[in-house]
Design an enzyme around this catalytic site. Structure first.
Site, PDB file in Angstrom:
ATOM      1  N   ASP A   1     -28.738  48.139 -30.660  1.00 27.74           N
ATOM      2  CA  ASP A   1     -29.502  46.986 -30.203  1.00 27.74           C
ATOM      3  C   ASP A   1     -29.828  47.205 -28.720  1.00 27.74           C
ATOM      4  OD1 ASP A   1     -30.834  44.592 -30.046  1.00 27.74           O
ATOM      5  OD2 ASP A   1     -29.248  43.368 -30.910  1.00 27.74           O
TER       6      ASP A   1
HETATM    7  C1  BGC Z   1     -31.955  41.420 -30.359  1.00 33.95           C
HETATM    8  C2  BGC Z   1     -32.433  42.109 -31.612  1.00 33.95           C
HETATM    9  C3  BGC Z   1     -33.865  42.552 -31.444  1.00 33.95           C
HETATM   10  C4  BGC Z   1     -33.974  43.428 -30.215  1.00 33.95           C
HETATM   11  C5  BGC Z   1     -35.378  43.941 -29.966  1.00 33.95           C
HETATM   12  C6  BGC Z   1     -32.252  42.221 -29.112  1.00 33.95           C
HETATM   13  O1  BGC Z   1     -32.003  41.501 -27.958  1.00 33.95           O
HETATM   14  O2  BGC Z   1     -30.577  41.197 -30.452  1.00 33.95           O
HETATM   15  O3  BGC Z   1     -32.294  41.241 -32.698  1.00 33.95           O
HETATM   16  O4  BGC Z   1     -34.277  43.256 -32.577  1.00 33.95           O
HETATM   17  O5  BGC Z   1     -33.587  42.676 -29.082  1.00 33.95           O
HETATM   18  O6  BGC Z   1     -36.205  42.917 -29.611  1.00 33.95           O
END
Ligand code: BGC
Length: 789
Positions: A333
């Site tokens: 993530d």
């Molecule tokens: C979130 C994810 C998301 C990623 C990209 C992160 O902060 O936890 O769910 O896919 O950002 O936007």
């Protein structure tokens, strides 16, 4: 002029709020829903959705031959994912590819992936321009490996202007309609591919068992069975049978695993989840997603039991690969390798964090805003601290994904532009919104309202598309009002469109401040009925943290003041998590839970309030009565016993699975085919459901099982099957569910699935019966022989 197709007819709509989408659905007209589900058995649906996808063309030889030609630097590039700002300049719609930045990212570093929007949803032409330029650069590379672009299409292709948006996952769960979920996901895939983007970071498969958590609305609620059926539907809808089709894209199951259960309710904080409970509650959705063919998995940003998700080898490799058999790409993530140093303190520096996470099983790092990951990983391999075999394994997976998506044949493969935001998609969104709406209370049949009544509409969510949508809508936090479509009605506008001049609107409060409550009270006195729209604004992730689940004081005061007038009050709750409202429940005549139903939500709410649609949603979570009184439906039996706990027994405001209709259903003839079930046998359960009211309607039939005595304290009941059926007045239907050994299993204290012989209860509606699970077929047969003598 817009074109709207309904039930084969094409209706031209010139008005702002297409009336074709608002016409009456009274009685049997419910059958006009584009997806009419006669879902007779959730298990049959699940088996189909998780059948092995058609074997994709076997690209392994192409993968191997490419891998052999790659340098270390090129391989590490494929494991690197950067955010769009790393290849662009400018803001908002003015964003442009910056050729020097692009050259550095795609040519010098050979990055394998780029993600997301910088600021806001872009028009499709803009996406085409960006994707084309990125892929043109990738084709100038030595090995011409296409870049894979990934994006958060959370409730529709929410970062593509003009796309169709759908209820957030929590609302989709309230529909209990996996076929509808699958259709929603299919549309999301097409509309994302229409922008040239082949990969979405969805579905969210974290279980919603902690309502404070700001991502609660992104979940399918608290029950692992309901969530796993919907998970399979979502994955199958997005990926189809063949992800190289222009109608499909790759999913990412997230956030693997245990992210949603923070002890303190705040995002990206600590969870304590013993492994047997992790497996019992949090793993099944991911297992279902993998079984349905999901190509990628995104990792839990937080930690469980002291081990951050990104370095948890046991979870990322032993369980995910070894047990679930996942063969796709594991992506980190956002910035999470860096956070191993800055937040979690499990690594002294980023190099060590990189080593730990790659060895634990991360195949691609969402870095996302610098080149440290690439630089450090190259050093680590050269120093012999990360073996080349681990790099090869990760790159093989990334290449295979790209081959299977058809990117090597056509790096800019797109669905036709005309597939974006069609009238048919909008109709599906309207159906989803309608089916999600959950009638929690309806004293003296206050609802549906007749259209001739003088109505006051008040409250901070009455005139807000932002509240109807919540986060992940055109911008990350969903809070840029300018970007919302002008032709989608808010609740207020939809009510005005339906009942015209009989409507007065006084906002009363903002989400957290009083504006003019006395003015709202005066207007209530003048009206026949007050529709009080409460709830939340938009938020997601950490900015959505709260410390108290209670609905904001200003809103409670508004509702209390309106209720004190003695006029009938309908509360409409537009919220992503169940905010505590016990002060205003008793004096409200009706309560309608709307969740975040998205852009067709205003229309759907007005349809239900005025009887043009019969509600059928059921709560996919337990609605708490007090901020400290949260409990899941599958709690241990004693926890709600007033005999032991008196006033302190847990007593939810509204039970999981609760949801009223404008018609009534009765349950009868619960029949178990046998009173004993052999260990490896099956048990058929029949139940008859009858529409005993005056209107046609849909009913979700839920079958629960209770294990009466078990070596791990058994929950009071667990969902094992459901069906969603449509019944005309006086019509009956008999459903048959078949239970097997797996439905009676639980995770033992040794973290293994086990089944114990003994008594089980089957509960459907207000009916109950019991059976005994026998020790084994042979013993069973012997016993039967003996008893016949
Ligand atoms: C979130 C994810 C998301 C990623 C990209 C992160 O902060 O936890 O769910 O896919 O950002 O936007």
């Amino acid at each position: 002029m817009k074109k709207t197709a309904i039930a084969g007819a094409v209706i031209m709509c010139a008005s702002t709020f297409c009336p074709a989408l608002q016409q009456s659905d009274r009685g049997s007209q419910v059958t006009r829903d584009p997806i009419v589900t006669e879902l007779q058995d959730s298990d049959a649906f699940f088996q189909t959705a998780t059948r092995a996808p058609r074997p994709a063309r076997d690209n392994s030889r192409r993968v191997e031959s490419l891998l052999q030609r790659m340098t270390l630097e090129e391989k590490v590039g494929q494991m690197t994912q950067l955010e769009i700002g790393m290849v662009t300049t400018g803001k908002d719609q003015g964003i442009q590819i910056d050729s020097a930045k692009l050259e550095k990212a795609v040519i010098k570093y050979g990055v394998g992936s780029i993600l997301n929007v910088k600021d806001q949803a872009l028009p499709i032409e803009k996406w085409h321009d960006i994707i084309r330029k990125i892929q043109e650069a990738s084709q100038r590379n030595r090995l011409k490996i296409p870049v894979i672009y990934g994006i958060d299409s959370i409730h529709g292709a929410n970062y593509v202007r003009g796309s169709t948006l759908f209820p957030q996952e929590i609302g989709m769960a309230a529909t209990w309609n996996p076929a509808l979920m699958q259709r929603v996901a299919e549309i999301t895939a097409v509309e994302t591919r229409a922008a040239g983007i082949p990969w979405t970071f969805s579905p969210v498969l974290d279980l919603g068992r902690q309502p404070l958590w700001p991502r609660f609305y992104e979940t399918f609620g608290e029950d692992p069975y309901l969530a796993k059926v919907l998970a399979a539907a979502f994955v199958r809808g997005i990926e189809g049978d063949d992800i190289s089709s222009p109608n499909h894209i790759a999913t990412s199951l997230k956030h693997y695993v245990g992210y949603s259960f923070p002890l303190n309710g705040r995002d990206r904080t600590t969870s304590w989840i013993p492994e047997n409970y992790l497996r019992e509650y949090f793993l099944p959705t991911f297992a279902a997603g993998v079984k349905a063919g999901a190509r990628t998995v995104m990792v839990n940003s937080a930690e469980i039991n002291g081990i951050p998700g990104h370095i948890n080898h046991h979870i990322l490799t032993d369980i995910l690969r070894g047990e679930l058999g996942f063969q796709g790409v594991v992506v980190s993530d956002w910035e999470d390798i860096k956070k191993l140093v800055s937040q979690w303190k499990v690594a002294a520096d980023e190099k060590e964090a990189t080593r730990l996470s790659v060895l634990a099983g991360i195949d691609m790092s969402m870095v996302p805003s610098d080149y440290t990951f690439s630089d450090l990983l190259i050093q680590l391999v050269k120093e012999g601290r990360v073996p080349m075999s681990r790099i090869d394994e990760a790159v093989r997976r990334v290449l295979r994904l790209k081959f299977d998506l058809g990117l090597f044949e056509n790096p800019t493969l797109m669905a036709p532009m005309a597939s974006l935001g069609t009238a048919e998609s909008r109709q599906v969104s309207l159906q989803a919104a309608r089916e999600s709406l959950t009638l929690l209370k309806n004293e003296k049949n206050l609802l549906p309202l007749t259209k001739d009544r003088k109505v006051l509409v008040t409250g901070p969510t009455a005139n807000s598309l932002i509240s109807l949508n919540n986060g992940w809508t055109y911008v990350w936090q969903g809070n840029n009002a300018d970007l919302y479509p002008k032709d989608r009605p808010t609740v207020l506008q939809a009510i005005q469109a339906k009942v015209g001049k009989n409507v007065t609107y006084v906002p009363g409060t903002t989400l957290d401040k009083e504006l003019d409550i006395p003015a709202a009270v005066r207007a209530a006195r003048d009206a026949d009925v007050a529709i009080v729209c409460l709830g939340e604004g938009s938020y997601c992730e950490t900015p959505g943290n709260i410390t108290d689940l209670t609905l904001d004081e200003a809103q409670l005061k508004l509702a209390e003041a309106i209720e004190a007038t003695g006029k009938p009050v309908v509360l409409v709750l537009v919220e992503g998590r169940p905010r505590v409202i016990n002060r205003i429940v008793d004096r409200a005549g009706s309560i309608l839970m709307a969740y975040n139903p998205s852009n067709e939500g205003g229309t759907a709410i007005a349809d239900v309030l005025f009887g043009d649609y019969t509600p059928s949603g059921k709560l996919p979570f337990t609605y708490p009565r007090t901020a400290n009184g949260f409990i899941n439906y599958d709690h241990k039996l004693f926890e709600t016993e007033e005999t032991s706990f008196g006033n302190t027994a847990f007593k939810p405001q509204f039970e999981f699975g609760h949801g009223l209709s404008y018609t009534t259903f009765s349950y009868s003839d619960l029949k178990l085919a046998q009173k004993t079930m052999p260990m490896n046998g099956q048990l058929n359960v029949n139940v008859t459901v009858t529409n005993t009211g005056q209107r046609s309607g849909k009913e979700t039939v839920v079958l629960y099982v209770r294990d009466v005595v078990a070596t791990v304290v058994p929950p009071g009941k667990r969902v094992k099957r459901f069906a969603k059926i449509y019944l005309e007045p006086a019509q009956s239907r008999t459903l048959t569910f078949t239970l097997g050994r797996d439905d009676l299993s639980f995770i033992g204290s040794n973290n293994k699935s086990m089944v114990e012989p003994g008594d089980f209860e089957v509960i459907v509606g207000n009916l109950k019966d019991k059976f005994t699970l026998g020790p084994g077929e042979q013993t069973q047969r012997r016993r039967e022989r003996l008893s016949r003598r």
